[in-house]
Design a protein around this motif. Sequence first.
Motif, PDB file in Angstrom:
ATOM      1  N   ALA A  22       5.460   8.317 -20.498  1.00 44.58           N
ATOM      2  CA  ALA A  22       4.121   8.315 -19.893  1.00 44.58           C
ATOM      3  C   ALA A  22       3.748   6.915 -19.401  1.00 44.58           C
ATOM      4  O   ALA A  22       3.214   6.761 -18.295  1.00 44.58           O
ATOM      5  N   VAL A  23       4.055   5.891 -20.194  1.00 47.54           N
ATOM      6  CA  VAL A  23       3.753   4.518 -19.789  1.00 47.54           C
ATOM      7  C   VAL A  23       4.581   4.143 -18.561  1.00 47.54           C
ATOM      8  O   VAL A  23       4.060   3.538 -17.606  1.00 47.54           O
ATOM      9  N   LEU A  24       5.862   4.503 -18.560  1.00 44.99           N
ATOM     10  CA  LEU A  24       6.703   4.208 -17.394  1.00 44.99           C
ATOM     11  C   LEU A  24       6.180   4.903 -16.138  1.00 44.99           C
ATOM     12  O   LEU A  24       6.042   4.277 -15.081  1.00 44.99           O
ATOM     13  N   PHE A  25       5.900   6.188 -16.255  1.00 46.20           N
ATOM     14  CA  PHE A  25       5.431   6.936 -15.097  1.00 46.20           C
ATOM     15  C   PHE A  25       4.105   6.381 -14.578  1.00 46.20           C
ATOM     16  O   PHE A  25       3.958   6.129 -13.383  1.00 46.20           O
ATOM     17  N   LEU A  26       3.154   6.207 -15.475  1.00 51.73           N
ATOM     18  CA  LEU A  26       1.847   5.708 -15.049  1.00 51.73           C
ATOM     19  C   LEU A  26       1.939   4.286 -14.509  1.00 51.73           C
ATOM     20  O   LEU A  26       1.240   3.932 -13.559  1.00 51.73           O
ATOM     21  N   GLY A  27       2.808   3.470 -15.100  1.00 51.04           N
ATOM     22  CA  GLY A  27       2.986   2.116 -14.603  1.00 51.04           C
ATOM     23  C   GLY A  27       3.528   2.098 -13.181  1.00 51.04           C
ATOM     24  O   GLY A  27       3.032   1.360 -12.318  1.00 51.04           O
ATOM     25  N   LEU A  28       4.541   2.925 -12.935  1.00 48.31           N
ATOM     26  CA  LEU A  28       5.102   3.000 -11.585  1.00 48.31           C
ATOM     27  C   LEU A  28       4.079   3.550 -10.594  1.00 48.31           C
ATOM     28  O   LEU A  28       3.923   3.026  -9.489  1.00 48.31           O
ATOM     29  N   TYR A  29       3.395   4.590 -10.983  1.00 48.91           N
ATOM     30  CA  TYR A  29       2.422   5.217 -10.088  1.00 48.91           C
ATOM     31  C   TYR A  29       1.247   4.277  -9.797  1.00 48.91           C
ATOM     32  O   TYR A  29       0.877   4.075  -8.642  1.00 48.91           O
ATOM     33  N   LEU A  30       0.678   3.707 -10.851  1.00 46.46           N
ATOM     34  CA  LEU A  30      -0.462   2.814 -10.654  1.00 46.46           C
ATOM     35  C   LEU A  30      -0.045   1.539  -9.924  1.00 46.46           C
ATOM     36  O   LEU A  30      -0.827   0.986  -9.140  1.00 46.46           O
ATOM     37  N   GLY A  31       1.175   1.074 -10.169  1.00 46.91           N
ATOM     38  CA  GLY A  31       1.677  -0.072  -9.424  1.00 46.91           C
ATOM     39  C   GLY A  31       1.708   0.210  -7.937  1.00 46.91           C
ATOM     40  O   GLY A  31       1.296  -0.628  -7.120  1.00 46.91           O
ATOM     41  N   TYR A  32       2.174   1.395  -7.579  1.00 44.52           N
ATOM     42  CA  TYR A  32       2.204   1.798  -6.167  1.00 44.52           C
ATOM     43  C   TYR A  32       0.781   1.886  -5.592  1.00 44.52           C
ATOM     44  O   TYR A  32       0.518   1.400  -4.495  1.00 44.52           O
ATOM     45  N   ILE A  33      -0.121   2.465  -6.341  1.00 43.42           N
ATOM     46  CA  ILE A  33      -1.508   2.594  -5.886  1.00 43.42           C
ATOM     47  C   ILE A  33      -2.144   1.215  -5.693  1.00 43.42           C
ATOM     48  O   ILE A  33      -2.798   0.964  -4.678  1.00 43.42           O
ATOM     49  N   PHE A  34      -1.954   0.321  -6.654  1.00 45.66           N
ATOM     50  CA  PHE A  34      -2.532  -1.018  -6.533  1.00 45.66           C
ATOM     51  C   PHE A  34      -1.916  -1.798  -5.382  1.00 45.66           C
ATOM     52  O   PHE A  34      -2.620  -2.524  -4.676  1.00 45.66           O
ATOM     53  N   LEU A  35      -0.605  -1.670  -5.199  1.00 51.86           N
ATOM     54  CA  LEU A  35       0.017  -2.329  -4.047  1.00 51.86           C
ATOM     55  C   LEU A  35      -0.556  -1.792  -2.743  1.00 51.86           C
ATOM     56  O   LEU A  35      -0.818  -2.546  -1.805  1.00 51.86           O
ATOM     57  N   THR A  36      -0.742  -0.490  -2.675  1.00 52.91           N
ATOM     58  CA  THR A  36      -1.296   0.117  -1.470  1.00 52.91           C
ATOM     59  C   THR A  36      -2.723  -0.372  -1.219  1.00 52.91           C
ATOM     60  O   THR A  36      -3.110  -0.621  -0.074  1.00 52.91           O
ATOM     61  N   ALA A  37      -3.482  -0.518  -2.282  1.00 52.03           N
ATOM     62  CA  ALA A  37      -4.885  -0.917  -2.131  1.00 52.03           C
ATOM     63  C   ALA A  37      -5.057  -2.419  -1.899  1.00 52.03           C
ATOM     64  O   ALA A  37      -5.903  -2.824  -1.104  1.00 52.03           O
ATOM     65  N   PHE A  38      -4.262  -3.240  -2.569  1.00 54.53           N
ATOM     66  CA  PHE A  38      -4.528  -4.672  -2.571  1.00 54.53           C
ATOM     67  C   PHE A  38      -3.453  -5.541  -1.915  1.00 54.53           C
ATOM     68  O   PHE A  38      -3.677  -6.731  -1.729  1.00 54.53           O
ATOM     69  N   ALA A  39      -2.315  -4.992  -1.590  1.00 49.17           N
ATOM     70  CA  ALA A  39      -1.253  -5.783  -0.959  1.00 49.17           C
ATOM     71  C   ALA A  39      -0.867  -5.138   0.368  1.00 49.17           C
ATOM     72  O   ALA A  39       0.300  -4.819   0.612  1.00 49.17           O
ATOM     73  N   ARG A  40      -1.837  -4.946   1.188  1.00 50.95           N
ATOM     74  CA  ARG A  40      -1.614  -4.237   2.460  1.00 50.95           C
ATOM     75  C   ARG A  40      -0.602  -4.947   3.347  1.00 50.95           C
ATOM     76  O   ARG A  40       0.208  -4.301   3.993  1.00 50.95           O
ATOM     77  N   ASP A  41      -0.647  -6.264   3.367  1.00 50.76           N
ATOM     78  CA  ASP A  41       0.300  -6.999   4.207  1.00 50.76           C
ATOM     79  C   ASP A  41       1.738  -6.782   3.735  1.00 50.76           C
ATOM     80  O   ASP A  41       2.649  -6.595   4.539  1.00 50.76           O
ATOM     81  N   PHE A  42       1.934  -6.821   2.409  1.00 54.16           N
ATOM     82  CA  PHE A  42       3.271  -6.581   1.861  1.00 54.16           C
ATOM     83  C   PHE A  42       3.738  -5.158   2.156  1.00 54.16           C
ATOM     84  O   PHE A  42       4.881  -4.941   2.554  1.00 54.16           O
ATOM     85  N   MET A  43       2.866  -4.193   1.970  1.00 55.30           N
ATOM     86  CA  MET A  43       3.230  -2.787   2.187  1.00 55.30           C
ATOM     87  C   MET A  43       3.496  -2.491   3.663  1.00 55.30           C
ATOM     88  O   MET A  43       4.223  -1.559   3.984  1.00 55.30           O
ATOM     89  N   ALA A  44       2.931  -3.305   4.553  1.00 49.91           N
ATOM     90  CA  ALA A  44       3.103  -3.071   5.987  1.00 49.91           C
ATOM     91  C   ALA A  44       4.371  -3.714   6.553  1.00 49.91           C
ATOM     92  O   ALA A  44       4.693  -3.504   7.726  1.00 49.91           O
TER      93      ALA A  44
END
Length: 105
Positions: A22-44
């Motif tokens: 559960a920690v691994l899954f949520l960590g990966l998922y939330l990491g992706y969400i936070f990158l999408t929300a706050f690291a737009r330049d990196f994700m682009a």
Amino acid sequence: MGSDPRFVKLRKRFIRQFAVLAVLFLGLYLGYIFLTAFARDFMAVRVAGSINVALILGVLQFASTFLLAWGYGRCAARGLDPLAAELRIEKAEESAARHGRVVRP
């Protein structure tokens, strides 16, 4: 059954495996969400053609989910299922003996 040391061991193994996954899954998922929300330049950043980092990480979300499910199944088959089967058979035999029935394997 709750006081049986094998059942306590089974319960602890399950909780540990569930918590880790559960920690691994949520960590990966939330990491992706936070990158999408706050690291737009990196994700682009474009990797090849119109494929960018966000698309690659999004596809890896599916891969990680299947990998975690496969890992849980493998760990359960080795560590949880044999112990659960042993307890199930023993309790079925005890119940049958109490009620005067014969247990068939």
